[in-house]
Design a protein around this motif. Structure first.
Motif, PDB file in Angstrom:
ATOM      1  N   LEU A 194     -93.094  36.141   0.230  1.00  0.00           N
ATOM      2  CA  LEU A 194     -94.271  35.416   1.674  1.00  0.00           C
ATOM      3  C   LEU A 194     -95.285  36.561   0.845  1.00  0.00           C
ATOM      4  O   LEU A 194     -95.759  36.089   1.604  1.00  0.00           O
ATOM      5  CB  LEU A 194     -93.676  36.014   2.806  1.00  0.00           C
ATOM      6  N   SER A 211     -97.388  37.969  10.384  1.00  0.00           N
ATOM      7  CA  SER A 211     -96.213  37.332  11.364  1.00  0.00           C
ATOM      8  C   SER A 211     -94.543  38.465  10.669  1.00  0.00           C
ATOM      9  O   SER A 211     -94.382  38.168   9.971  1.00  0.00           O
ATOM     10  CB  SER A 211     -95.929  36.056  11.411  1.00  0.00           C
ATOM     11  N   GLU A 257     -91.945  35.201  10.912  1.00  0.00           N
ATOM     12  CA  GLU A 257     -92.118  34.476   9.650  1.00  0.00           C
ATOM     13  C   GLU A 257     -91.000  35.594   8.356  1.00  0.00           C
ATOM     14  O   GLU A 257     -90.301  35.159   8.410  1.00  0.00           O
ATOM     15  CB  GLU A 257     -92.888  34.415   9.122  1.00  0.00           C
ATOM     16  N   LYS A 287     -87.800  35.392   9.848  1.00  0.00           N
ATOM     17  CA  LYS A 287     -86.825  34.291   9.690  1.00  0.00           C
ATOM     18  C   LYS A 287     -86.323  34.065   8.314  1.00  0.00           C
ATOM     19  O   LYS A 287     -85.507  34.094   7.287  1.00  0.00           O
ATOM     20  CB  LYS A 287     -87.352  33.238  10.119  1.00  0.00           C
ATOM     21  N   LYS A 288     -87.296  34.450   7.251  1.00  0.00           N
ATOM     22  CA  LYS A 288     -87.161  34.514   6.011  1.00  0.00           C
ATOM     23  C   LYS A 288     -85.919  36.273   5.857  1.00  0.00           C
ATOM     24  O   LYS A 288     -85.310  35.094   4.778  1.00  0.00           O
ATOM     25  CB  LYS A 288     -88.389  35.507   4.782  1.00  0.00           C
ATOM     26  N   LYS A 305     -91.205  34.995  21.643  1.00  0.00           N
ATOM     27  CA  LYS A 305     -92.555  34.928  21.564  1.00  0.00           C
ATOM     28  C   LYS A 305     -94.442  35.359  22.145  1.00  0.00           C
ATOM     29  O   LYS A 305     -94.639  35.596  21.460  1.00  0.00           O
ATOM     30  CB  LYS A 305     -93.207  33.179  21.457  1.00  0.00           C
TER      31      LYS A 305
END
Ligand code: ATP
Ligand code: MG
Length: 477
Positions: free
Chosen positions: A23, A55, A58, A61-62, A77
């Motif tokens: 990322l 983030s 992010e 998730k990655k 969130k």
């Protein structure tokens, strides 16, 4: 520049490194994990906190995408955080942030920030240590507040001005004391003073969070350390006024009683050497709380606390309710131990009847062993001869209990004649007579008037039923 690659050998870091590099963002492991590595501390609550310059969601998730089992990512969130489980460990991801606090809330407004911003918002210097995870700088330590030195000095210190840190989020006052107790650290004087100044702000913290920190104090080796810190900083009366009300010694006509607050702290430490059961430790903490509202002096007996066990058990319920602790079987357990806390001492006497012993076994049921542990922990006399005598007394009580139990099998006892048998025999619908008969049988067994056996109980059932004017419809009997 110092590197500590050996701290981050856990396989999960490998995936976070790849994810962050893919990322193109910087990522660090921060907080408890790093602290406990330097302390070489086995932490049963182990979780891993990752901070991303970017983030956190992010990055989570990655990471999940790269992990072979593709774990589910839980996203929060509104907090800008995400969590996933890998190798049985919870891994929290957050984007580095700056925080600003409003007066009446411990939930800050946040905006993205640098690593340094994120370290500034951490509670203690020892919890702000970060190790970089990107391949290029793998294992680099970022320690802007000299947290490493504070670890060596065993010091709890805040990254910013302590007044600001504690006022922003007053839960940190409890956390300071909790870490001081768990790690056996000192809270630096400036910090301790700031807690004493800001103690009133504890009121804005949710009860659940306070209880969670307090339970961690209760589970330390010597809970009195944390409780005393709460006391000296004035946090204790806000959290557990029932306890601080036990403090003090009154004197009337030259007669005094012991200070039940300091006594209680000794009892809690004593019991903590014997058990890790949090609720048994709570029972020790609360066993005397009924003494404050029941305290009286009379000429004949001196200081008395008549019925304090009963009042104390009622207070346990109110206290759990106020602290939003679950009103479940744990609460009932604490209540029962408080209620029974003076009973074993009453059967010390040589002359005591088997019946009294049977009643204690019946009333305490499965809690009897814990009750005995509580009573033994309650011995805090500094007089060695007395100390020995009291312990010997409880040894005798244990022996008596064992003898009576082996003979009468009273623990978890169910009356040998059941309610449904009574209903059948006299053709009854549910009614109070059934309870009366059952109770009569129970009482007779506990008193030793009849043995704990079916035939004897049945005979008594008929006798009592006749007295109550019931008719036997079962012609076979
Ligand atoms: P443990 O997990 O052993 O209780 P920990 O330090 O990991 O200790 P957590 O509650 O898991 O504590 O929090 C993780 C990290 O988040 C902390 O190390 C600290 O950096 C930060 N943190 C947690 N709570 C606060 C708070 N109230 N204020 C500021 N920073 C906090
Ligand atoms: Mg943690």
């Amino acid at each position: 520049m110092k590197y500590y690659k050996e701290a981050i050998t856990h396989p999960v870091f490998n995936y976070v490194t790849q994810a962050a590099d893919q990322l193109g963002i910087n990522a660090y492991v921060i907080g408890g994990f790093v602290r406990d590595f330097f302390l070489q501390r086995e932490n049963t609550d182990l979780d891993i906190d990752i901070v991303a310059i970017g983030s956190g969601i992010e990055l989570a998730k990655k990471t999940a995408e790269l992990l072979p089992h593709h774990p589910k990512v839980q996203v929060f969130k509104s907090y800008g955080t995400a969590m996933l489980k890998a190798f049985d460990i919870e891994i929290e991801f957050v984007g580095a942030r700056k925080e600003s606090y409003a007066e009446d809330s411990r939930n800050p407004a946040v905006e993205p920030g640098s690593l340094q911003d994120d370290q500034n918002r951490r509670d203690f210097t020892i919890n702000a240590l970060a190790l970089q995870l990107n391949q290029a700088n793998f294992g680099l330590l970022l320690d802007p507040f000299n947290g490493l030195e504070d670890l060596q000095q065993k010091l709890i210190k805040t990254p910013l001005e302590p007044g600001i840190t504690y006022s922003d989020d007053p839960l940190r006052m409890m956390r300071a004391i909790r870490f001081a107790s768990q790690l056996n650290f000192k809270i630096e004087t400036k910090s301790l003073d700031a807690i004493s100044e800001n103690y009133q702000r504890l009121k804005i913290v949710s009860k659940e969070r306070l209880v969670s920190e307090f339970n961690k104090i209760m589970l330390t080796k010597k809970p009195s350390k944390g409780i005393k810190l709460m006391h000296s900083t004035n946090l204790l009366p806000l959290f557990l006024p029932e306890l601080t009300q036990l403090q003090g010694i009154d004197e009337v006509e030259g007669q005094t009683h012991k200070d039940n607050f300091w006594h209680t702290l000794e009892v809690v430490d004593n019991i903590s050497r014997e058990t890790n059961n949090l609720w048994l430790r709570w029972a020790a903490l609360l066993h005397d709380i009924g003494k404050a509202p029941t305290k009286k002096f009379n000429k004949k007996n001196g200081w008395i606390f008549h019925g304090h066990e009963f009042i104390g058990a009622k207070m346990v319920y109110k206290l759990f309710k106020r602290l939003k602790m679950p009103l479940n079987d744990k609460m009932k357990y604490v209540q029962k131990l408080v209620l029974l806390s003076s009973r074993p001492i009453a059967i010390v006497d040589e002359e005591v009847t088997d019946s009294a012993v049977r009643r204690l076994i019946f009333d305490a049921g499965d809690y009897l062993e814990d009750l005995m542990i509580l009573c033994e922990a309650d011995i805090t006399t500094k007089n060695p001869a007395r100390f020995k005598r009291y312990h010997n007394n409880f040894k005798k009580v244990r022996k008596k209990i064992k003898e009576v139990e082996e003979r009468d099998h009273i623990r978890n006892f169910q009356p040998p004649v059941s309610g449904s048998e009574i209903m059948q025999t006299f053709d009854l619908k549910p009614c109070k007579e059934i309870g009366i008969i059952k109770n009569t049988i129970k009482e007779a067994i506990l008193d030793g008037d009849i043995p704990n056996e079916y035939e004897a109980a049945k005979k008594l059932m008929f006798r009592k039923a006749e007295e109550l004017g019931l008719v036997n419809n079962n012609i076979d009997v």
